[in-house]
Write an enzyme that holds these catalytic residues in place. Structure first.
Site, PDB file in Angstrom:
ATOM      1  N   ASP A 174       0.822  -1.207   0.000  1.00  0.00           N
ATOM      2  CA  ASP A 174       0.000   0.000   0.000  1.00  0.00           C
ATOM      3  C   ASP A 174       0.863   1.269   0.000  1.00  0.00           C
ATOM      4  O   ASP A 174       1.849   1.350   0.751  1.00  0.00           O
ATOM      5  CB  ASP A 174      -0.862  -0.030   1.272  1.00  0.00           C
ATOM      6  CG  ASP A 174      -1.934   1.030   1.289  1.00  0.00           C
ATOM      7  OD1 ASP A 174      -2.820   0.967   0.418  1.00  0.00           O
ATOM      8  OD2 ASP A 174      -1.898   1.913   2.153  1.00  0.00           O
ATOM      9  N   GLU A 201      14.184 -15.562   0.974  1.00  0.00           N
ATOM     10  CA  GLU A 201      14.372 -16.655   1.946  1.00  0.00           C
ATOM     11  C   GLU A 201      13.417 -17.805   1.654  1.00  0.00           C
ATOM     12  O   GLU A 201      13.547 -18.890   2.192  1.00  0.00           O
ATOM     13  CB  GLU A 201      14.071 -16.145   3.375  1.00  0.00           C
ATOM     14  CG  GLU A 201      15.102 -15.183   3.917  1.00  0.00           C
ATOM     15  CD  GLU A 201      14.606 -14.451   5.167  1.00  0.00           C
ATOM     16  OE1 GLU A 201      13.540 -14.829   5.715  1.00  0.00           O
ATOM     17  OE2 GLU A 201      15.282 -13.493   5.576  1.00  0.00           O
TER      18      GLU A 201
HETATM   19  C1  GLC Z   1      -4.158   3.011  -0.702  1.00  0.00           C
HETATM   20  C2  GLC Z   1      -5.387   2.154  -0.591  1.00  0.00           C
HETATM   21  C3  GLC Z   1      -6.524   3.033  -0.169  1.00  0.00           C
HETATM   22  C4  GLC Z   1      -6.189   3.646   1.167  1.00  0.00           C
HETATM   23  C5  GLC Z   1      -4.865   4.372   1.119  1.00  0.00           C
HETATM   24  C6  GLC Z   1      -4.353   4.682   2.489  1.00  0.00           C
HETATM   25  O1  GLC Z   1      -4.274   3.965  -1.699  1.00  0.00           O
HETATM   26  O2  GLC Z   1      -5.624   1.497  -1.790  1.00  0.00           O
HETATM   27  O3  GLC Z   1      -7.728   2.328  -0.104  1.00  0.00           O
HETATM   28  O4  GLC Z   1      -7.194   4.556   1.528  1.00  0.00           O
HETATM   29  O5  GLC Z   1      -3.875   3.597   0.523  1.00  0.00           O
HETATM   30  O6  GLC Z   1      -3.952   3.510   3.132  1.00  0.00           O
END
Ligand code: GLC
Length: 563
Positions: A207, A258
Protein backbone atom coordinates in the site's frame (compact mmCIF):
# COMPACT_ATOMS: atom_id res chain seq x y z
CA UNK A 1 -3.59 -25.92 -10.35
CA UNK A 2 -3.56 -23.53 -13.26
CA UNK A 3 -0.58 -24.44 -15.42
CA UNK A 4 0.81 -20.97 -14.89
CA UNK A 5 0.90 -21.51 -11.14
CA UNK A 6 3.38 -24.37 -11.25
CA UNK A 7 6.30 -22.09 -12.09
CA UNK A 8 8.25 -20.06 -9.54
CA UNK A 9 7.54 -16.82 -11.34
CA UNK A 10 3.82 -17.55 -11.77
CA UNK A 11 3.04 -13.94 -10.78
CA UNK A 12 4.61 -12.54 -13.93
CA UNK A 13 1.67 -13.62 -16.09
CA UNK A 14 -1.02 -14.08 -13.48
CA UNK A 15 -4.66 -13.13 -13.25
CA UNK A 16 -5.13 -11.88 -9.71
CA UNK A 17 -8.59 -11.29 -8.30
CA UNK A 18 -8.93 -8.66 -5.59
CA UNK A 19 -11.21 -9.60 -2.72
CA UNK A 20 -12.41 -6.74 -0.56
CA UNK A 21 -13.16 -9.05 2.36
CA UNK A 22 -15.79 -7.02 4.20
CA UNK A 23 -17.92 -6.93 1.06
CA UNK A 24 -17.32 -10.38 -0.43
CA UNK A 25 -19.40 -12.91 1.50
CA UNK A 26 -20.64 -12.97 5.09
CA UNK A 27 -20.78 -16.38 6.75
CA UNK A 28 -21.57 -15.37 10.32
CA UNK A 29 -24.40 -12.96 9.56
CA UNK A 30 -23.02 -9.76 11.07
CA UNK A 31 -23.44 -7.88 7.78
CA UNK A 32 -19.68 -7.79 7.20
CA UNK A 33 -17.92 -10.21 4.91
CA UNK A 34 -15.40 -12.52 6.54
CA UNK A 35 -12.46 -14.83 5.88
CA UNK A 36 -14.68 -17.89 6.14
CA UNK A 37 -16.78 -16.24 3.44
CA UNK A 38 -13.79 -16.38 1.10
CA UNK A 39 -13.28 -20.06 1.94
CA UNK A 40 -16.96 -20.76 1.40
CA UNK A 41 -16.77 -19.24 -2.08
CA UNK A 42 -13.52 -20.91 -3.12
CA UNK A 43 -15.43 -22.94 -5.70
CA UNK A 44 -16.74 -19.77 -7.28
CA UNK A 45 -13.27 -18.22 -7.32
CA UNK A 46 -11.81 -21.32 -8.91
CA UNK A 47 -14.57 -21.35 -11.51
CA UNK A 48 -13.45 -17.93 -12.71
CA UNK A 49 -10.11 -19.33 -13.86
CA UNK A 50 -7.95 -16.92 -11.87
CA UNK A 51 -4.43 -17.69 -10.64
CA UNK A 52 -4.47 -15.87 -7.33
CA UNK A 53 -6.61 -13.98 -4.87
CA UNK A 54 -5.42 -10.77 -3.25
CA UNK A 55 -7.15 -9.88 -0.02
CA UNK A 56 -7.42 -6.24 0.98
CA UNK A 57 -6.62 -5.78 4.70
CA UNK A 58 -8.42 -8.12 7.10
CA UNK A 59 -6.32 -7.20 10.15
CA UNK A 60 -7.66 -5.79 13.43
CA UNK A 61 -8.64 -2.24 12.62
CA UNK A 62 -10.98 0.47 13.84
CA UNK A 63 -11.99 0.71 10.16
CA UNK A 64 -11.37 4.41 9.84
CA UNK A 65 -10.18 3.69 6.29
CA UNK A 66 -11.70 0.38 5.29
CA UNK A 67 -9.01 -1.59 7.14
CA UNK A 68 -6.08 0.37 5.70
CA UNK A 69 -5.71 1.63 9.26
CA UNK A 70 -4.08 -1.45 10.76
CA UNK A 71 -3.98 -1.89 14.54
CA UNK A 72 -2.18 -5.25 14.52
CA UNK A 73 -0.33 -6.48 11.44
CA UNK A 74 -0.08 -10.10 12.50
CA UNK A 75 -3.65 -10.95 13.33
CA UNK A 76 -7.15 -11.15 11.91
CA UNK A 77 -9.91 -8.69 12.82
CA UNK A 78 -12.28 -10.63 15.11
CA UNK A 79 -15.19 -9.35 12.98
CA UNK A 80 -13.60 -11.09 10.00
CA UNK A 81 -12.44 -14.25 11.76
CA UNK A 82 -9.34 -15.74 13.30
CA UNK A 83 -5.83 -16.71 12.28
CA UNK A 84 -7.08 -20.29 12.00
CA UNK A 85 -9.71 -19.07 9.52
CA UNK A 86 -6.91 -17.49 7.51
CA UNK A 87 -4.93 -20.74 7.56
CA UNK A 88 -7.98 -22.68 6.41
CA UNK A 89 -8.66 -20.15 3.66
CA UNK A 90 -5.06 -20.23 2.42
CA UNK A 91 -5.09 -24.04 2.48
CA UNK A 92 -8.35 -24.12 0.52
CA UNK A 93 -6.99 -21.67 -2.04
CA UNK A 94 -3.83 -23.72 -2.49
CA UNK A 95 -5.85 -26.90 -2.69
CA UNK A 96 -7.88 -25.30 -5.47
CA UNK A 97 -4.67 -24.30 -7.28
CA UNK A 98 -4.76 -20.61 -6.43
CA UNK A 99 -2.16 -18.40 -4.78
CA UNK A 100 -2.80 -15.96 -1.97
CA UNK A 101 -1.63 -12.34 -1.90
CA UNK A 102 -2.05 -10.21 1.22
CA UNK A 103 -1.98 -6.46 1.66
CA UNK A 104 0.82 -4.76 3.60
CA UNK A 105 0.26 -1.21 4.82
CA UNK A 106 3.70 0.16 5.73
CA UNK A 107 3.25 3.92 5.42
CA UNK A 108 1.04 4.33 8.47
CA UNK A 109 -0.51 2.43 11.33
CA UNK A 110 -3.86 2.94 12.97
CA UNK A 111 -3.73 5.29 15.92
CA UNK A 112 -5.08 2.26 17.81
CA UNK A 113 -1.84 0.35 17.13
CA UNK A 114 0.00 -0.41 20.36
CA UNK A 115 3.02 1.50 19.09
CA UNK A 116 1.02 4.67 18.67
CA UNK A 117 -0.57 4.33 22.08
CA UNK A 118 2.91 3.84 23.56
CA UNK A 119 4.14 6.90 21.66
CA UNK A 120 1.39 9.03 23.16
CA UNK A 121 2.07 7.71 26.64
CA UNK A 122 5.85 8.09 26.45
CA UNK A 123 5.80 11.74 25.44
CA UNK A 124 8.02 14.04 23.34
CA UNK A 125 11.57 12.95 22.58
CA UNK A 126 10.98 9.31 23.57
CA UNK A 127 12.12 6.32 21.50
CA UNK A 128 8.44 5.30 21.27
CA UNK A 129 7.59 8.59 19.61
CA UNK A 130 10.46 8.24 17.18
CA UNK A 131 8.65 5.41 15.39
CA UNK A 132 6.23 8.02 14.09
CA UNK A 133 6.66 11.55 12.81
CA UNK A 134 6.02 13.88 15.72
CA UNK A 135 7.07 17.53 15.55
CA UNK A 136 6.52 20.68 17.57
CA UNK A 137 4.08 23.17 16.11
CA UNK A 138 4.67 26.72 14.98
CA UNK A 139 3.37 29.86 16.61
CA UNK A 140 3.99 31.23 20.05
CA UNK A 141 2.53 28.19 21.78
CA UNK A 142 3.03 25.65 19.05
CA UNK A 143 -0.62 26.01 18.19
CA UNK A 144 -0.02 25.99 14.45
CA UNK A 145 0.83 22.82 12.51
CA UNK A 146 4.53 22.38 11.58
CA UNK A 147 3.63 23.27 7.99
CA UNK A 148 0.74 23.43 5.58
CA UNK A 149 0.82 19.88 4.16
CA UNK A 150 -2.57 18.47 3.33
CA UNK A 151 -3.88 14.97 3.85
CA UNK A 152 -4.69 13.01 0.70
CA UNK A 153 -8.27 12.79 1.93
CA UNK A 154 -8.43 16.53 2.60
CA UNK A 155 -7.75 18.74 5.58
CA UNK A 156 -4.40 19.26 7.30
CA UNK A 157 -1.85 16.41 7.38
CA UNK A 158 -0.85 17.23 10.97
CA UNK A 159 -2.83 16.51 14.12
CA UNK A 160 -2.05 17.88 17.55
CA UNK A 161 -1.94 15.61 20.59
CA UNK A 162 -2.62 16.50 24.23
CA UNK A 163 0.95 17.43 25.12
CA UNK A 164 1.12 19.88 22.23
CA UNK A 165 3.18 17.95 19.64
CA UNK A 166 1.83 17.25 16.18
CA UNK A 167 1.98 13.98 14.24
CA UNK A 168 1.96 13.55 10.48
CA UNK A 169 -0.85 11.66 8.73
CA UNK A 170 -0.83 11.73 4.94
CA UNK A 171 -4.20 9.98 5.01
CA UNK A 172 -6.90 9.95 7.72
CA UNK A 173 -6.30 11.37 11.19
CA UNK A 174 -6.51 7.80 12.44
CA UNK A 175 -3.59 6.76 10.18
CA UNK A 176 -0.31 7.97 11.71
CA UNK A 177 2.68 7.93 9.35
CA UNK A 178 5.57 5.73 10.41
CA UNK A 179 9.16 6.96 10.58
CA UNK A 180 11.10 4.69 8.23
CA UNK A 181 14.37 6.08 9.58
CA UNK A 182 13.70 4.14 12.77
CA UNK A 183 15.18 0.61 12.79
CA UNK A 184 12.25 -0.82 14.81
CA UNK A 185 9.98 -0.07 11.87
CA UNK A 186 12.23 -2.01 9.48
CA UNK A 187 12.47 -4.99 11.80
CA UNK A 188 8.76 -5.12 12.49
CA UNK A 189 7.76 -5.13 8.83
CA UNK A 190 10.27 -7.85 8.02
CA UNK A 191 8.70 -9.84 10.81
CA UNK A 192 5.26 -9.25 9.31
CA UNK A 193 6.41 -10.33 5.85
CA UNK A 194 7.80 -13.55 7.32
CA UNK A 195 4.73 -14.08 9.47
CA UNK A 196 2.35 -14.16 6.51
CA UNK A 197 4.81 -15.96 4.23
CA UNK A 198 5.08 -18.70 6.86
CA UNK A 199 1.29 -18.87 7.00
CA UNK A 200 0.95 -19.41 3.29
CA UNK A 201 0.98 -15.98 1.66
CA UNK A 202 2.56 -16.27 -1.79
CA UNK A 203 2.88 -12.55 -2.36
CA UNK A 204 2.12 -9.07 -1.10
CA UNK A 205 0.44 -5.93 -2.31
CA UNK A 206 2.24 -2.91 -0.89
CA UNK A 207 0.00 0.00 0.00
CA UNK A 208 1.19 3.53 -0.93
CA UNK A 209 4.61 2.09 -1.63
CA UNK A 210 6.00 5.41 -2.82
CA UNK A 211 5.50 7.36 0.41
CA UNK A 212 7.61 5.55 3.01
CA UNK A 213 10.84 7.54 2.70
CA UNK A 214 10.38 11.16 3.66
CA UNK A 215 12.70 14.12 3.87
CA UNK A 216 11.89 16.13 6.95
CA UNK A 217 15.41 17.33 7.65
CA UNK A 218 16.98 18.94 4.62
CA UNK A 219 15.11 22.18 5.15
CA UNK A 220 12.87 23.61 7.84
CA UNK A 221 9.45 21.98 7.60
CA UNK A 222 7.73 25.32 7.24
CA UNK A 223 9.69 26.01 4.06
CA UNK A 224 8.09 23.21 2.07
CA UNK A 225 5.22 24.13 -0.23
CA UNK A 226 1.79 23.27 1.17
CA UNK A 227 1.05 20.78 -1.50
CA UNK A 228 4.02 18.71 -2.66
CA UNK A 229 2.24 17.24 -5.63
CA UNK A 230 2.13 13.48 -5.64
CA UNK A 231 2.86 13.50 -9.32
CA UNK A 232 6.15 15.35 -8.93
CA UNK A 233 8.82 12.89 -7.98
CA UNK A 234 12.43 13.17 -7.05
CA UNK A 235 14.83 14.54 -4.50
CA UNK A 236 12.95 17.74 -4.28
CA UNK A 237 9.74 16.17 -3.12
CA UNK A 238 9.80 15.59 0.63
CA UNK A 239 7.05 12.97 0.66
CA UNK A 240 6.48 11.02 -2.51
CA UNK A 241 8.67 8.73 -4.58
CA UNK A 242 11.96 9.64 -2.94
CA UNK A 243 15.04 7.68 -4.07
CA UNK A 244 15.69 6.26 -0.56
CA UNK A 245 12.41 4.36 -0.66
CA UNK A 246 14.09 1.79 -2.88
CA UNK A 247 16.53 0.84 -0.12
CA UNK A 248 13.58 -0.44 1.88
CA UNK A 249 12.43 -2.67 -0.93
CA UNK A 250 15.92 -4.02 -1.55
CA UNK A 251 15.92 -5.02 2.09
CA UNK A 252 12.52 -6.72 1.70
CA UNK A 253 13.79 -8.61 -1.34
CA UNK A 254 16.21 -10.44 0.97
CA UNK A 255 13.21 -11.61 2.98
CA UNK A 256 11.25 -12.65 -0.12
CA UNK A 257 14.25 -14.66 -1.28
CA UNK A 258 14.37 -16.66 1.95
CA UNK A 259 11.37 -18.55 0.60
CA UNK A 260 11.03 -21.18 -2.07
CA UNK A 261 9.62 -20.08 -4.42
CA UNK A 262 10.65 -16.52 -3.64
CA UNK A 263 7.76 -14.30 -2.65
CA UNK A 264 6.88 -11.35 -4.84
CA UNK A 265 5.16 -8.06 -4.20
CA UNK A 266 3.23 -5.57 -6.25
CA UNK A 267 3.62 -1.91 -5.41
CA UNK A 268 0.81 0.56 -5.31
CA UNK A 269 2.87 3.56 -6.37
CA UNK A 270 1.15 6.50 -8.01
CA UNK A 271 4.34 7.77 -9.60
CA UNK A 272 5.20 9.02 -13.05
CA UNK A 273 5.53 6.17 -15.57
CA UNK A 274 9.28 6.86 -15.93
CA UNK A 275 9.77 5.94 -12.27
CA UNK A 276 7.43 3.00 -12.01
CA UNK A 277 9.85 0.38 -13.20
CA UNK A 278 12.22 0.88 -10.26
CA UNK A 279 9.67 -0.51 -7.83
CA UNK A 280 9.22 -3.55 -10.04
CA UNK A 281 12.87 -4.43 -10.47
CA UNK A 282 13.89 -7.99 -9.52
CA UNK A 283 16.06 -6.50 -6.75
CA UNK A 284 12.98 -4.89 -5.27
CA UNK A 285 9.32 -5.85 -5.27
CA UNK A 286 8.91 -7.52 -8.65
CA UNK A 287 5.82 -5.72 -9.86
CA UNK A 288 4.09 -2.36 -9.73
CA UNK A 289 0.52 -1.45 -10.56
CA UNK A 290 0.26 0.28 -13.86
CA UNK A 291 -2.75 2.55 -13.46
CA UNK A 292 -2.51 4.10 -16.89
CA UNK A 293 -5.11 1.80 -18.33
CA UNK A 294 -7.63 2.72 -15.66
CA UNK A 295 -6.74 6.41 -15.92
CA UNK A 296 -7.35 6.50 -19.66
CA UNK A 297 -10.72 7.41 -21.09
CA UNK A 298 -12.30 5.38 -23.86
CA UNK A 299 -9.96 6.72 -26.52
CA UNK A 300 -7.85 4.52 -28.78
CA UNK A 301 -4.81 6.81 -28.62
CA UNK A 302 -4.83 7.07 -24.83
CA UNK A 303 -5.29 3.37 -24.29
CA UNK A 304 -2.63 2.51 -26.85
CA UNK A 305 -0.20 4.91 -25.17
CA UNK A 306 -1.03 3.34 -21.80
CA UNK A 307 -0.23 -0.11 -23.16
CA UNK A 308 2.96 1.04 -24.86
CA UNK A 309 4.21 2.72 -21.71
CA UNK A 310 3.33 -0.30 -19.59
CA UNK A 311 5.25 -2.63 -21.89
CA UNK A 312 8.24 -0.29 -22.07
CA UNK A 313 8.35 0.06 -18.28
CA UNK A 314 8.23 -3.70 -17.91
CA UNK A 315 11.16 -4.11 -20.23
CA UNK A 316 13.14 -1.50 -18.35
CA UNK A 317 12.48 -3.17 -15.01
CA UNK A 318 13.33 -6.66 -16.24
CA UNK A 319 9.93 -7.75 -15.00
CA UNK A 320 6.42 -7.85 -16.42
CA UNK A 321 3.80 -5.17 -16.29
CA UNK A 322 0.35 -5.20 -14.74
CA UNK A 323 -3.03 -4.14 -16.06
CA UNK A 324 -5.81 -2.70 -13.95
CA UNK A 325 -9.25 -1.45 -14.93
CA UNK A 326 -10.81 -1.17 -11.48
CA UNK A 327 -10.02 -1.50 -7.81
CA UNK A 328 -11.47 -0.46 -4.46
CA UNK A 329 -10.28 3.13 -4.88
CA UNK A 330 -11.85 4.14 -8.18
CA UNK A 331 -15.32 4.31 -9.71
CA UNK A 332 -16.15 1.01 -11.44
CA UNK A 333 -15.16 0.99 -15.09
CA UNK A 334 -18.54 0.12 -16.70
CA UNK A 335 -19.76 3.36 -15.11
CA UNK A 336 -16.68 5.31 -16.21
CA UNK A 337 -17.07 4.07 -19.78
CA UNK A 338 -20.78 4.90 -19.81
CA UNK A 339 -20.20 8.56 -19.00
CA UNK A 340 -19.28 11.26 -21.50
CA UNK A 341 -15.56 10.66 -22.08
CA UNK A 342 -12.91 13.18 -21.16
CA UNK A 343 -9.18 13.07 -21.74
CA UNK A 344 -7.10 11.32 -19.09
CA UNK A 345 -5.27 14.46 -17.97
CA UNK A 346 -8.51 15.53 -16.39
CA UNK A 347 -10.32 12.21 -16.42
CA UNK A 348 -9.83 10.99 -12.90
CA UNK A 349 -10.83 14.21 -11.24
CA UNK A 350 -13.79 14.79 -13.51
CA UNK A 351 -15.19 11.33 -13.12
CA UNK A 352 -14.76 11.55 -9.40
CA UNK A 353 -16.55 14.85 -9.38
CA UNK A 354 -19.41 13.66 -11.52
CA UNK A 355 -19.94 10.54 -9.59
CA UNK A 356 -19.21 11.41 -6.09
CA UNK A 357 -20.34 14.94 -5.61
CA UNK A 358 -23.51 14.91 -3.62
CA UNK A 359 -26.63 15.83 -5.53
CA UNK A 360 -25.02 15.61 -8.95
CA UNK A 361 -27.14 14.04 -11.57
CA UNK A 362 -25.21 12.53 -14.39
CA UNK A 363 -26.09 10.57 -17.42
CA UNK A 364 -24.71 7.08 -17.30
CA UNK A 365 -25.35 4.98 -20.40
CA UNK A 366 -25.21 1.54 -18.88
CA UNK A 367 -25.56 -0.42 -22.10
CA UNK A 368 -22.65 1.50 -23.59
CA UNK A 369 -20.59 1.17 -20.42
CA UNK A 370 -21.15 -2.58 -20.36
CA UNK A 371 -20.34 -2.99 -24.04
CA UNK A 372 -17.08 -1.09 -23.63
CA UNK A 373 -16.21 -2.96 -20.43
CA UNK A 374 -16.47 -6.24 -22.35
CA UNK A 375 -14.29 -4.88 -25.12
CA UNK A 376 -11.78 -3.53 -22.60
CA UNK A 377 -11.53 -6.86 -20.82
CA UNK A 378 -10.65 -8.78 -23.94
CA UNK A 379 -8.14 -6.15 -25.00
CA UNK A 380 -6.58 -6.30 -21.52
CA UNK A 381 -6.51 -10.09 -21.21
CA UNK A 382 -4.66 -10.51 -24.47
CA UNK A 383 -1.71 -8.47 -23.22
CA UNK A 384 1.45 -9.95 -21.73
CA UNK A 385 1.83 -9.29 -17.99
CA UNK A 386 -0.45 -9.73 -15.01
CA UNK A 387 -4.06 -8.67 -14.86
CA UNK A 388 -5.60 -7.51 -11.60
CA UNK A 389 -9.38 -7.86 -11.45
CA UNK A 390 -11.57 -6.31 -8.77
CA UNK A 391 -14.41 -8.27 -7.18
CA UNK A 392 -17.73 -7.63 -8.87
CA UNK A 393 -16.28 -6.58 -12.20
CA UNK A 394 -16.95 -10.12 -13.41
CA UNK A 395 -20.62 -9.39 -12.67
CA UNK A 396 -20.52 -6.14 -14.62
CA UNK A 397 -21.39 -4.10 -11.54
CA UNK A 398 -21.71 -0.34 -11.88
CA UNK A 399 -20.76 2.24 -9.31
CA UNK A 400 -23.42 2.64 -6.63
CA UNK A 401 -23.65 6.40 -6.66
CA UNK A 402 -26.59 7.07 -4.40
CA UNK A 403 -25.53 5.82 -0.98
CA UNK A 404 -27.08 8.18 1.59
CA UNK A 405 -24.61 10.34 3.51
CA UNK A 406 -25.52 8.75 6.80
CA UNK A 407 -24.45 5.31 5.56
CA UNK A 408 -21.09 6.19 4.01
CA UNK A 409 -17.92 4.74 5.52
CA UNK A 410 -15.08 6.20 3.47
CA UNK A 411 -13.02 8.91 5.19
CA UNK A 412 -12.70 10.65 1.84
CA UNK A 413 -16.37 11.48 2.22
CA UNK A 414 -15.81 13.14 5.57
CA UNK A 415 -12.41 14.77 5.18
CA UNK A 416 -12.86 16.13 1.70
CA UNK A 417 -11.11 19.40 1.15
CA UNK A 418 -12.22 19.57 -2.45
CA UNK A 419 -14.52 22.34 -1.47
CA UNK A 420 -17.43 20.09 -2.34
CA UNK A 421 -19.13 17.19 -0.80
CA UNK A 422 -17.28 14.24 -2.33
CA UNK A 423 -18.99 11.02 -1.41
CA UNK A 424 -15.85 8.92 -1.60
CA UNK A 425 -15.11 5.37 -2.66
CA UNK A 426 -17.90 3.35 -1.08
CA UNK A 427 -19.79 3.06 -4.36
CA UNK A 428 -17.46 0.31 -5.57
CA UNK A 429 -17.29 -1.40 -2.17
CA UNK A 430 -20.93 -2.42 -1.78
CA UNK A 431 -21.41 -6.08 -0.69
CA UNK A 432 -21.63 -8.48 -3.63
CA UNK A 433 -24.98 -9.86 -4.78
CA UNK A 434 -24.93 -13.66 -4.77
CA UNK A 435 -28.67 -14.35 -5.19
CA UNK A 436 -31.16 -12.36 -7.26
CA UNK A 437 -34.07 -13.12 -4.99
CA UNK A 438 -33.44 -13.22 -1.31
CA UNK A 439 -36.32 -12.52 1.08
CA UNK A 440 -33.84 -11.49 3.73
CA UNK A 441 -33.02 -8.48 1.58
CA UNK A 442 -29.29 -8.63 0.95
CA UNK A 443 -29.03 -10.63 -2.28
CA UNK A 444 -27.53 -13.60 -0.49
CA UNK A 445 -24.60 -11.63 0.89
CA UNK A 446 -25.05 -13.03 4.39
CA UNK A 447 -25.37 -16.79 4.70
CA UNK A 448 -27.69 -17.05 7.75
CA UNK A 449 -31.37 -16.35 7.19
CA UNK A 450 -31.35 -14.03 10.18
CA UNK A 451 -28.59 -11.53 9.79
CA UNK A 452 -27.60 -7.93 10.30
CA UNK A 453 -28.03 -5.50 7.43
CA UNK A 454 -25.21 -5.50 4.91
CA UNK A 455 -22.72 -2.84 6.01
CA UNK A 456 -23.41 -0.73 2.90
CA UNK A 457 -26.82 -0.57 1.22
CA UNK A 458 -27.26 -2.53 -2.01
CA UNK A 459 -29.41 -1.04 -4.78
CA UNK A 460 -32.39 -2.93 -6.28
CA UNK A 461 -30.63 -3.27 -9.64
CA UNK A 462 -28.07 -5.59 -8.01
CA UNK A 463 -30.62 -8.38 -8.66
CA UNK A 464 -29.78 -8.39 -12.37
CA UNK A 465 -26.10 -8.82 -11.54
CA UNK A 466 -26.41 -11.48 -8.88
CA UNK A 467 -24.14 -14.47 -9.31
CA UNK A 468 -27.04 -16.94 -9.61
CA UNK A 469 -28.77 -14.82 -12.26
CA UNK A 470 -25.57 -14.54 -14.28
CA UNK A 471 -24.77 -18.23 -13.86
CA UNK A 472 -28.11 -18.97 -15.53
CA UNK A 473 -27.48 -16.65 -18.47
CA UNK A 474 -24.90 -17.76 -21.03
CA UNK A 475 -24.69 -14.19 -22.33
CA UNK A 476 -23.80 -12.71 -18.95
CA UNK A 477 -20.67 -10.83 -18.00
CA UNK A 478 -19.77 -13.68 -15.66
CA UNK A 479 -19.69 -16.23 -18.46
CA UNK A 480 -17.78 -13.82 -20.67
CA UNK A 481 -15.11 -13.48 -17.97
CA UNK A 482 -14.86 -17.23 -17.51
CA UNK A 483 -14.57 -17.87 -21.23
CA UNK A 484 -12.03 -15.11 -21.78
CA UNK A 485 -9.90 -16.16 -18.80
CA UNK A 486 -9.91 -19.77 -19.91
CA UNK A 487 -8.85 -18.79 -23.42
CA UNK A 488 -6.11 -16.51 -22.13
CA UNK A 489 -4.70 -19.40 -20.09
CA UNK A 490 -5.03 -22.05 -22.79
CA UNK A 491 -3.89 -20.07 -25.79
CA UNK A 492 -1.59 -17.31 -24.52
CA UNK A 493 -0.14 -17.84 -21.04
CA UNK A 494 0.65 -21.46 -21.83
CA UNK A 495 3.22 -20.51 -24.45
CA UNK A 496 5.44 -18.56 -22.05
CA UNK A 497 6.07 -16.18 -24.95
CA UNK A 498 5.49 -12.59 -23.89
CA UNK A 499 6.17 -10.89 -27.20
CA UNK A 500 3.63 -8.59 -28.80
CA UNK A 501 3.58 -7.01 -32.19
CA UNK A 502 1.43 -4.01 -33.03
CA UNK A 503 -0.70 -4.39 -36.14
CA UNK A 504 -0.67 -1.01 -37.78
CA UNK A 505 -2.73 -0.30 -40.81
CA UNK A 506 -6.13 -0.31 -39.16
CA UNK A 507 -6.12 3.45 -38.66
CA UNK A 508 -6.09 5.42 -35.47
CA UNK A 509 -9.49 4.24 -34.22
CA UNK A 510 -8.36 0.66 -33.72
CA UNK A 511 -6.03 -1.04 -31.25
CA UNK A 512 -4.73 -4.25 -32.78
CA UNK A 513 -1.86 -6.43 -31.68
CA UNK A 514 -0.67 -9.94 -32.40
CA UNK A 515 0.73 -12.52 -29.96
CA UNK A 516 2.19 -15.98 -30.49
CA UNK A 517 -0.30 -18.53 -29.20
CA UNK A 518 -0.64 -22.26 -28.61
CA UNK A 519 -0.12 -24.59 -31.53
CA UNK A 520 2.43 -22.30 -33.19
CA UNK A 521 -0.37 -20.00 -34.25
CA UNK A 522 -0.93 -16.25 -33.86
CA UNK A 523 -3.67 -14.55 -31.90
CA UNK A 524 -4.70 -11.11 -33.09
CA UNK A 525 -6.71 -8.89 -30.78
CA UNK A 526 -8.61 -6.11 -32.50
CA UNK A 527 -10.56 -3.39 -30.67
CA UNK A 528 -12.65 -0.92 -32.62
CA UNK A 529 -13.20 2.56 -31.17
CA UNK A 530 -14.45 4.14 -34.39
CA UNK A 531 -18.00 4.48 -35.69
CA UNK A 532 -17.46 2.34 -38.78
CA UNK A 533 -17.12 -1.46 -38.58
CA UNK A 534 -13.65 -2.80 -39.40
CA UNK A 535 -12.54 -5.88 -41.34
CA UNK A 536 -11.08 -8.59 -39.14
CA UNK A 537 -8.02 -10.54 -40.23
CA UNK A 538 -8.68 -13.98 -41.64
CA UNK A 539 -8.80 -16.83 -39.21
CA UNK A 540 -10.88 -18.47 -36.53
CA UNK A 541 -12.82 -16.12 -34.25
CA UNK A 542 -11.91 -17.34 -30.81
CA UNK A 543 -14.06 -14.87 -28.91
CA UNK A 544 -15.73 -11.53 -29.53
CA UNK A 545 -17.06 -9.08 -26.97
CA UNK A 546 -20.11 -8.26 -29.11
CA UNK A 547 -21.95 -9.77 -32.03
CA UNK A 548 -20.01 -9.37 -35.26
CA UNK A 549 -21.48 -7.81 -38.39
CA UNK A 550 -20.76 -10.71 -40.72
CA UNK A 551 -16.98 -10.82 -40.51
CA UNK A 552 -16.64 -7.22 -39.51
CA UNK A 553 -16.10 -5.86 -36.02
CA UNK A 554 -18.62 -3.23 -34.87
CA UNK A 555 -17.80 -0.21 -32.77
CA UNK A 556 -16.83 -0.56 -29.09
CA UNK A 557 -15.98 -4.22 -29.48
CA UNK A 558 -12.96 -6.53 -29.37
CA UNK A 559 -12.39 -9.81 -31.19
CA UNK A 560 -9.65 -12.40 -30.83
CA UNK A 561 -8.79 -14.03 -34.12
CA UNK A 562 -6.42 -16.99 -34.39
CA UNK A 563 -4.63 -18.28 -37.39
C1 GLC B 1 -4.16 3.01 -0.70
C2 GLC B 1 -5.39 2.15 -0.59
C3 GLC B 1 -6.52 3.03 -0.17
C4 GLC B 1 -6.19 3.65 1.17
C5 GLC B 1 -4.86 4.37 1.12
C6 GLC B 1 -4.35 4.68 2.49
O1 GLC B 1 -4.27 3.96 -1.70
O2 GLC B 1 -5.62 1.50 -1.79
O3 GLC B 1 -7.73 2.33 -0.10
O4 GLC B 1 -7.19 4.56 1.53
O5 GLC B 1 -3.87 3.60 0.52
O6 GLC B 1 -3.95 3.51 3.13
Amino acid sequence: MTRNNTSADWWKQAVVYQVYPRSFYDVNGDGIGDIRGVTARMGYLKSLGIDAIWLSPFYPSPLADGGYDVADYRNVDPRLGTLEDFDAMAAAAHEAGMKVVVDIVPNHTSTEHEWFKAALAAGPGSPERDRYIFRPGRGEHGELPPNGWKSTFGGPAWERVADGEWYLHLFAVEQADLNWKNPDVHEDFKRTLRFWSDRGADGFRIDVAHALAKDLESRPLADWPDDPDEGEPGDDNPLWDRPEVHEIYREWRQVFNEYEPARFAVAEAWVVPEHQWMYASPEELGQVFNFQLSNAGWFADELRAAIEKGLAAAEQSGSTTTWVLSNHDMPRHPTRYGLPQVRSSVHHQLVTDWLLRDGTTYFEDRALGTRRARAALLMELGLPGSVYLYQGEELGLFEVADIPWGELEDPEAFMSSHGDAIKGRDGCRVPLPWAATDPSGDFGFSAPVDHERAHLPQPAWFAEHAVDAEEADAGSMLWFYRRALALRAETLTVTGDTSLEWCRGYGDQVIAYARPCAGGRTLTSVTNFGDAPVELPEGEILLASAELLGDRLPTDATAWVVR
